[in-house]
Design an enzyme around this catalytic site. Structure first.
Site, short mmCIF file in Angstrom:
data_model
loop_
_atom_site.label_atom_id
_atom_site.label_comp_id
_atom_site.label_asym_id
_atom_site.label_seq_id
_atom_site.Cartn_x
_atom_site.Cartn_y
_atom_site.Cartn_z
N SER A 92 -21.27 114.47 8.41
CA SER A 92 -22.15 113.14 9.18
C SER A 92 -22.83 112.41 7.80
O SER A 92 -22.83 112.07 7.18
CB SER A 92 -24.22 113.72 10.06
OG SER A 92 -24.76 112.86 9.78
N TYR A 105 -31.33 118.47 7.24
CA TYR A 105 -30.15 117.91 7.94
C TYR A 105 -28.99 117.32 7.24
O TYR A 105 -27.76 117.55 7.38
CB TYR A 105 -30.10 117.38 9.49
CG TYR A 105 -28.75 116.73 9.53
CD1 TYR A 105 -28.41 117.68 10.89
CD2 TYR A 105 -28.57 115.04 9.27
CE1 TYR A 105 -26.94 117.51 11.02
CE2 TYR A 105 -27.76 114.92 10.54
CZ TYR A 105 -26.48 115.70 10.86
OH TYR A 105 -25.13 115.39 11.54
#
Length: 199
Positions: A92, A105
């Site tokens: 990501s 995350y």
């Protein structure tokens, strides 16, 4: 073999909680030999650092990172024994840019990119290629539970390409990395974020 998102085919769905190592073992035994592994599981509560509980922190790492590690540890040797294969990890832009409500995350995704490079060296001589796609803001039902459509439209418009991404945008990159078309590519992280992370 035909390659493409519209090439057709059949799939078997095997539900599993990837935060549970016992479930991971059951999953790998159920699927048997495979030639392509896509580590795409993700848990991403978008909350400030101080709001993340120890249990939530653990689940973020178990789902996003530990599952990819142990699935790869189980499946990559089988691929090697069969003559090769392809592993694609989903990263990501959180691994590339600062995101104020996604520290845990983002940490998992940065680690996954590092493991991608390590695995490409570890398994390359056995014919197993390991790459990753670093996805930007992708419109999914899950993301829409966190980010309103209006905000997604606004954020997408700020990207150099002027839009947010779709699942198909990422699937095409994954397909390329999993297919023979990328037979000389390993250890790479392809960024598909519409240009958001460009300095």
């Amino acid at each position: 073999m035909r390659w493409g998102l519209t090439a057709g085919g059949r799939a078997t769905f095997v539900p599993a909680d990837l935060a549970d190592l016992g479930e991971l073992d059951r999953l790998t035994e159920t699927v048997g030999e495979i030639g392509i592994l896509v580590n795409n599981a993700g848990f991403y509560p978008m909350v400030p650092t101080v709001a993340v509980t120890p249990d939530e922190f653990q689940r973020i790492y178990d789902v996003n990172l530990r599952s990819a590690y142990f699935l790869t540890a189980s499946i990559a040797p089988r691929m090697a024994a069969a003559g090769g294969g392809a592993i694609v990890n989903t990263s990501s832009i959180g691994a590339r840019i600062g995101m104020p409500v996604a520290a845990a995350y983002s940490g998992t995704k940065a680690a996954l990119e590092s493991m991608t490079r390590s695995w490409s060296v570890e398994f390359g001589s056995a014919g197993v290629r390991v790459n990753a796609v670093c996805a930007g803001m992708i419109r999914t039902d899950k993301l829409l539970e966190i980010v309103p459509e209006e905000q997604m439209q606004f954020l997408g418009a700020q990207a150099p390409l002027g839009r947010y991404g779709t699942s198909e945008d990422i699937a095409e990159v994954v397909l390329f990395l999993a297919s023979p078309r990328s037979s000389f590519v390993t250890g790479a992280v392809i960024v598909a974020d519409g240009g958001v992370s460009v300095p």
